[in-house]
Design an enzyme around this catalytic site. Structure first.
Site, mmCIF file in Angstrom:
data_model
loop_
_atom_site.group_PDB
_atom_site.id
_atom_site.type_symbol
_atom_site.label_atom_id
_atom_site.label_comp_id
_atom_site.label_asym_id
_atom_site.label_seq_id
_atom_site.Cartn_x
_atom_site.Cartn_y
_atom_site.Cartn_z
ATOM 1 N N ALA A 155 0.831 -1.206 0.000
ATOM 2 C CA ALA A 155 0.000 0.000 0.000
ATOM 3 C C ALA A 155 0.864 1.253 0.000
ATOM 4 O O ALA A 155 0.599 2.215 -0.741
ATOM 5 C CB ALA A 155 -0.938 0.000 1.195
ATOM 6 N N TYR A 156 1.887 1.255 0.826
ATOM 7 C CA TYR A 156 2.788 2.405 0.901
ATOM 8 C C TYR A 156 3.487 2.622 -0.438
ATOM 9 O O TYR A 156 3.468 3.725 -0.998
ATOM 10 C CB TYR A 156 3.815 2.197 2.011
#
Length: 339
Positions: free
Chosen positions: A205-206
């Site tokens: 996600a990051y």
């Protein structure tokens, strides 16, 4: 790999303890205030040339930096202040605002801001343009880290990661751009990460949010170059902030199949916290330098670890492209327009 979250501030590096020893890329970094307000000749040897006024003084600028309570945001703001610039820094609390303005009364201006509220971001930028002065440099730094394997990370947390890291940055840059376009000058920067050019297990996600920013910034730079506006993606490696500590949000581990891969990675990152290779003060000096040159880079990778990992990742992509080039060409029509 990036700045602290706007709602999860990291540990700042106090100005009194900033390491002003000589950076390897800089032959002389003078510690006294007078000399730090200029760009020394060794830095001048880097790409581009510094914009200076008569007498050799660096042209003073007005900066906006989001997320200056701590971490890299604070380091960027402190370096700009030390160079004699005016800095508007955004924070999340009244206490942090007072602390920031105390760094350099009259030159450090605090504003309380949640970058995920686009309407407020636009209002704050418009107010700063009127009350402090035309913005020369904007650094969209506010963001946070989200750790967890793809399968274990709830969709709501992925959305929140993009809301802050991507849409908060977009809101900041979109608010400043019309003012710069009218003036036909300015420098827009955003902190992505080495994780915007390479990816590691357990941070999908990051890295996804940072990859998204890279694409936005690269296209934006090509759109606004005609107006004399520069765009730079800042891609830090691991720096000695609390990004990997209190500022890291962690999705719950609940799928044992990933433990053998991800547990050592998580533990290594936690163990290294507080002993990272990157020096935030030197990152600040590097960012201030590129804001002073006539031809700043579209990409600024910070840290030797970032250089190593990004280079390896891009090499792997190049190898895939070359290995499958023949198959790639088979998907064309016999006749067609090349872009």
């Amino acid at each position: 790999m990036a700045a602290a979250a706007p709602n999860t501030p990291s540990t700042a590096v106090p100005s009194s303890s900033r390491d002003t020893s000589t950076p390897m890329w800089r032959h002389s970094l003078h510690g006294d205030d007078k000399n730090r307000r200029g760009v020394d000749s060794a830095v001048g040897e880097q790409s581009g040339s510094s914009r200076v006024l008569s007498g050799g003084a660096v042209q003073k600028q007005t900066w906006l930096v989001t997320g200056v309570s701590a971490g890299l945001g604070r380091a960027f703001a402190e370096a700009a202040l030390a160079a004699g610039h005016t800095v508007v820094g955004t924070v999340r609390s009244e206490g942090d605002l007072q602390t920031f303005e105390g760094l350099e009364p009259g030159s450090a201006h605090g504003r309380i801001l949640d970058v995920t509220d686009g309407d407020v971001v636009s209002s704050v930028v418009a107010e700063v343009e009127q009350s402090v002065g035309p913005l020369d440099v904007v650094v969209a730094n506010a963001g946070y880290g989200l750790e967890g394997t793809f399968e274990e990370t709830p969709l709501a947390e992925v959305r929140r990661q993009f809301e802050v890291n991507v849409f908060g940055t977009v809101a900041t840059l979109q608010a400043a751009l019309p003012h710069m376009r009218r003036r036909r000058r300015g420098h827009l920067m955003a902190v992505t990460s080495m994780g915007g050019l390479m990816a590691v297990p357990g941070m999908s996600a990051y890295c996804g949010s940072k990859f998204a920013l890279e694409g936005i910034l690269e296209a934006l730079g090509k759109e606004v170059a005609q107006f004399g506006i520069h765009v730079t993606a800042i891609e830090p490696g691991s720096f000695r902030t609390d990004w990997a500590g209190r500022s890291m949000t962690r999705a719950a581990q609940f799928i044992d199949d990933y433990d053998e891969l991800f547990t050592p990675i998580r533990e290594a990152r936690q163990k290294a916290n507080g002993n990272q290779l990157g020096n935030p003060a030197r990152a600040g000096d590097a960012v201030v330098h590129i804001a002073s040159v006539d031809q700043p880079p579209a990409h600024l990778v910070l840290g030797s670890d970032a250089l190593r990992l990004v280079t390896a990742a891009r090499t792997a992509v190049d190898e895939d492209i070359r290995a499958w080039e023949t198959l790639s060409r088979t998907t064309d029509f016999a006749e067609g327009a090349q872009l």
